[in-house]
Write an enzyme that holds these catalytic residues in place. Structure first.
Site, short mmCIF file in Angstrom:
data_model
loop_
_atom_site.label_atom_id
_atom_site.label_comp_id
_atom_site.label_asym_id
_atom_site.label_seq_id
_atom_site.Cartn_x
_atom_site.Cartn_y
_atom_site.Cartn_z
N ASP A 256 0.84 -1.21 0.00
CA ASP A 256 0.00 0.00 0.00
C ASP A 256 0.87 1.25 0.00
O ASP A 256 1.96 1.26 0.58
CB ASP A 256 -0.91 0.03 1.24
CG ASP A 256 -2.14 -0.86 1.07
OD1 ASP A 256 -2.30 -1.47 0.00
OD2 ASP A 256 -2.95 -0.91 2.03
N ASP B 38 0.20 4.02 1.54
CA ASP B 38 0.10 4.83 2.76
C ASP B 38 0.70 4.16 3.98
O ASP B 38 0.41 4.53 5.11
CB ASP B 38 -1.37 5.24 3.01
CG ASP B 38 -2.32 4.06 3.04
OD1 ASP B 38 -1.85 2.91 3.19
OD2 ASP B 38 -3.53 4.28 2.91
N TRP C 240 -13.60 -1.72 -1.80
CA TRP C 240 -12.76 -2.02 -0.64
C TRP C 240 -13.11 -3.36 0.02
O TRP C 240 -14.28 -3.67 0.21
CB TRP C 240 -12.91 -0.89 0.40
CG TRP C 240 -12.05 -1.12 1.59
CD1 TRP C 240 -10.76 -0.73 1.77
CD2 TRP C 240 -12.42 -1.83 2.77
NE1 TRP C 240 -10.30 -1.15 2.98
CE2 TRP C 240 -11.30 -1.83 3.62
CE3 TRP C 240 -13.59 -2.48 3.18
CZ2 TRP C 240 -11.31 -2.44 4.87
CZ3 TRP C 240 -13.60 -3.10 4.42
CH2 TRP C 240 -12.46 -3.06 5.25
N GLU D 127 -10.15 -8.78 -0.56
CA GLU D 127 -9.12 -9.35 -1.45
C GLU D 127 -7.88 -9.84 -0.68
O GLU D 127 -7.22 -10.78 -1.11
CB GLU D 127 -8.73 -8.32 -2.52
CG GLU D 127 -7.72 -7.24 -2.14
CD GLU D 127 -8.20 -6.25 -1.10
OE1 GLU D 127 -9.42 -6.14 -0.90
OE2 GLU D 127 -7.36 -5.59 -0.47
N ASP D 128 -7.60 -9.22 0.46
CA ASP D 128 -6.43 -9.64 1.23
C ASP D 128 -6.69 -10.99 1.91
O ASP D 128 -5.82 -11.88 1.92
CB ASP D 128 -5.99 -8.55 2.23
CG ASP D 128 -7.15 -7.94 3.01
OD1 ASP D 128 -8.31 -8.34 2.77
OD2 ASP D 128 -6.89 -7.07 3.85
N MET E 242 0.96 4.59 9.42
CA MET E 242 -0.15 4.62 8.47
C MET E 242 -0.79 6.00 8.50
O MET E 242 -1.08 6.53 9.57
CB MET E 242 -1.19 3.56 8.84
CG MET E 242 -2.40 3.54 7.95
SD MET E 242 -3.34 2.00 8.09
CE MET E 242 -4.06 2.17 9.70
N HIS F 110 -6.65 8.66 6.62
CA HIS F 110 -7.24 9.18 5.37
C HIS F 110 -8.70 8.82 5.31
O HIS F 110 -9.15 7.89 5.99
CB HIS F 110 -6.50 8.62 4.15
CG HIS F 110 -6.53 7.13 4.08
ND1 HIS F 110 -7.62 6.43 3.63
CD2 HIS F 110 -5.61 6.20 4.43
CE1 HIS F 110 -7.36 5.13 3.69
NE2 HIS F 110 -6.15 4.96 4.19
N ARG G 286 -12.09 7.52 3.19
CA ARG G 286 -12.32 6.53 2.16
C ARG G 286 -12.30 7.22 0.80
O ARG G 286 -12.88 8.29 0.64
CB ARG G 286 -13.68 5.88 2.40
CG ARG G 286 -13.87 4.59 1.68
CD ARG G 286 -15.19 3.95 2.06
NE ARG G 286 -15.21 3.41 3.42
CZ ARG G 286 -14.57 2.32 3.80
NH1 ARG G 286 -13.86 1.64 2.94
NH2 ARG G 286 -14.65 1.88 5.04
N1 UDH Z 1 -5.61 3.15 -3.20
C1 UDH Z 1 -5.34 4.28 -3.99
N2 UDH Z 1 -6.37 5.06 -4.40
C2 UDH Z 1 -7.66 4.79 -4.08
C3 UDH Z 1 -7.92 3.66 -3.27
C4 UDH Z 1 -6.89 2.88 -2.83
O1 UDH Z 1 -4.19 4.57 -4.31
O2 UDH Z 1 -8.54 5.54 -4.51
C5 UDH Z 1 -4.50 2.22 -2.87
C6 UDH Z 1 -3.44 2.81 -1.96
O3 UDH Z 1 -2.21 2.20 -2.23
C7 UDH Z 1 -3.96 2.39 -0.59
C8 UDH Z 1 -4.48 0.98 -0.90
O4 UDH Z 1 -5.01 1.08 -2.21
O5 UDH Z 1 -2.95 2.40 0.39
C9 UDH Z 1 -5.52 0.45 0.07
O6 UDH Z 1 -6.69 1.27 0.09
P1 UDH Z 1 -7.13 2.08 1.37
O7 UDH Z 1 -5.93 2.83 1.91
O8 UDH Z 1 -8.32 2.91 1.04
O9 UDH Z 1 -7.56 0.95 2.39
P2 UDH Z 1 -7.58 1.06 3.99
O10 UDH Z 1 -8.04 -0.26 4.46
O11 UDH Z 1 -8.66 2.18 4.28
O12 UDH Z 1 -6.32 1.61 4.52
C10 UDH Z 1 -9.99 1.93 4.08
C11 UDH Z 1 -10.78 3.22 4.23
C12 UDH Z 1 -10.77 3.71 5.63
C13 UDH Z 1 -11.62 4.92 5.78
C14 UDH Z 1 -11.73 5.32 7.21
C15 UDH Z 1 -12.55 6.52 7.41
N3 UDH Z 1 -12.66 6.81 8.80
MN MN Z 2 -4.98 3.01 3.78
#
Ligand code: UDH
Ligand code: MN
Length: 327
Positions: free
Chosen positions: A177, A179, A243, A246-247, A273, A276, A278
């Site tokens: 990822d 981030d 979202w 897949e993992d 981390m 950010h 959604r």
């Molecule tokens: N990613 C992108 N662009 C997007 C979506 C995802 O670059 O529009 C990539 C990026 O590398 C990211 C990874 O996909 O680190 C995983 O997606 P994510 O960071 O959205 O997933 P995570 O589980 O967060 O970290 C889910 C959303 C949490 C929102 C919480 C609000 N309070």
């Molecule tokens: Mn993320």
């Protein structure tokens, strides 16, 4: 990343308990941590210890120089003017150590769409972090430029396939990822022929420093596999749009193909981390539980061998190779 984070109700437990498999986990841990650490109370259901001792490839080792994570950059152009180690990069974000201490060649595959500020901080830190390890590597940004739902797993498959075409000598792939920023300079990036590795096991949030959460019950964020391990699992599924899921699906594939999965120890797999929101186009996938129920019967006919995508361009930029793709 799984959204169901461990509870923030933190407790101290002994190292012996910490090396136990979790009741809700099927992963094992690479080696034993020597000191006690803080984890969430959801892990206290641990049972009898059963630790896989699977050291990573011995040819890969870290620098002893302390690594200071820098979270201040937000502009890629600014890096160019201010960061000297980036001058030594080869075209397309590759780097070869002057005196190679190992023959390891790593491809870092990043699924990507519209995360410019995260990408700048990622590049600043990860180039420096990897160069300290004296390994050869290339960073690939797989940019989904269509209007469809984000497909993280599909982008990993595309990145693997295209990176292999470009660099057939690369044998170790990090599915990473954008981030998640490493903040432990002694963490080595390499693959193990014994197991597919889950790297980001101890994550602290930029918005909440001091509180490190244990992610060893998940298999998201960052995983590392050799080309043959990845091919044996038929890569990731292509069926997860939006979202989630897949993992977990990938862990099932690793297992179904007769391979092991291991965690980097909590004491080592430390990452920052970014907080950010959604992203638009990456809303939770309502079908994910249904799909996960089907993995066992579909994994052989869905994955690397059924990839369907169009490469719009491959740009060898200064800090990375960008693969622009539409599904
Ligand atoms: N990613 C992108 N662009 C997007 C979506 C995802 O670059 O529009 C990539 C990026 O590398 C990211 C990874 O996909 O680190 C995983 O997606 P994510 O960071 O959205 O997933 P995570 O589980 O967060 O970290 C889910 C959303 C949490 C929102 C919480 C609000 N309070
Ligand atoms: Mn993320």
């Amino acid at each position: 990343m799984n959204e169901t984070l461990p509870s923030s109700n933190m407790v101290k437990v002994s190292p012996e308990t910490l090396n136990s498999p979790l009741s809700n986990s099927t992963l094992t841990t690479l080696s034993t941590a020597t000191e006690s650490r803080t984890i969430s109370s959801t892990q206290l259901t641990a049972t009898k210890p059963k630790v896989t001792q699977a050291p990573p490839n011995a040819a890969c080792y870290a620098s002893q120089t302390p690594f200071i994570v820098n979270l201040n950059y937000s502009d890629i152009d600014f890096l160019e003017e201010n960061v000297d180690f980036i001058e030594h990069l080869l075209e397309g974000g590759s780097w070869r150590p002057a005196q190679a201490v190992s023959t390891i060649n790593i491809s870092i595959i990043i699924p990507y769409r519209k995360r410019e500020s995260h990408l700048a901080v990622f590049l600043l830190n990860v180039h420096k972090f990897l160069q300290m390890q004296n390994i050869s590597y290339t960073i690939f940004i797989v940019n989904q430029v269509d209007d469809k739902k984000f497909n993280r797993a599909g982008l990993f498959n595309v990145g693997f396939y295209e990176a292999q075409k470009m660099n057939s000598s690369h044998d170790c792939y990090f599915f990473h990822d954008v981030d998640l920023i490493p903040d432990n300079g002694n963490l080595t990036y390499c693959c193990s022929s014994d197991a597919v590795l889950h790297y980001a096991t101890a994550i602290w949030r930029h918005s909440a420093p001091g509180e490190i959460k244990d992610y060893s019950m998940f298999f998201g964020g960052i995983v590392a596999a050799t080309a043959s391990q990845f091919q044996k699992a038929n890569g990731f599924s292509n069926r997860y749009w939006g979202w989630g899921g897949e993992d977990d699906d990938f862990l099932k594939r690793v297992r179904a193909s007769g391979q092991n999965a291991s965690n980097i120890p909590f004491a080592d797999g430390r990452y920052v981390m970014f907080k950010h929101d959604r992203d638009k186009g990456n809303e939770p996938n309502g079908l994910r539980m249904k799909l996960l129920g089907e993995t066992q019967k579909t994994w052989k006919s869905d994955g690397l061998n059924t990839l369907n995508y169009t490469v719009l361009s491959i740009l060898k930029k200064k800090y990375y190779t960008e693969i622009q793709v539409s599904f």
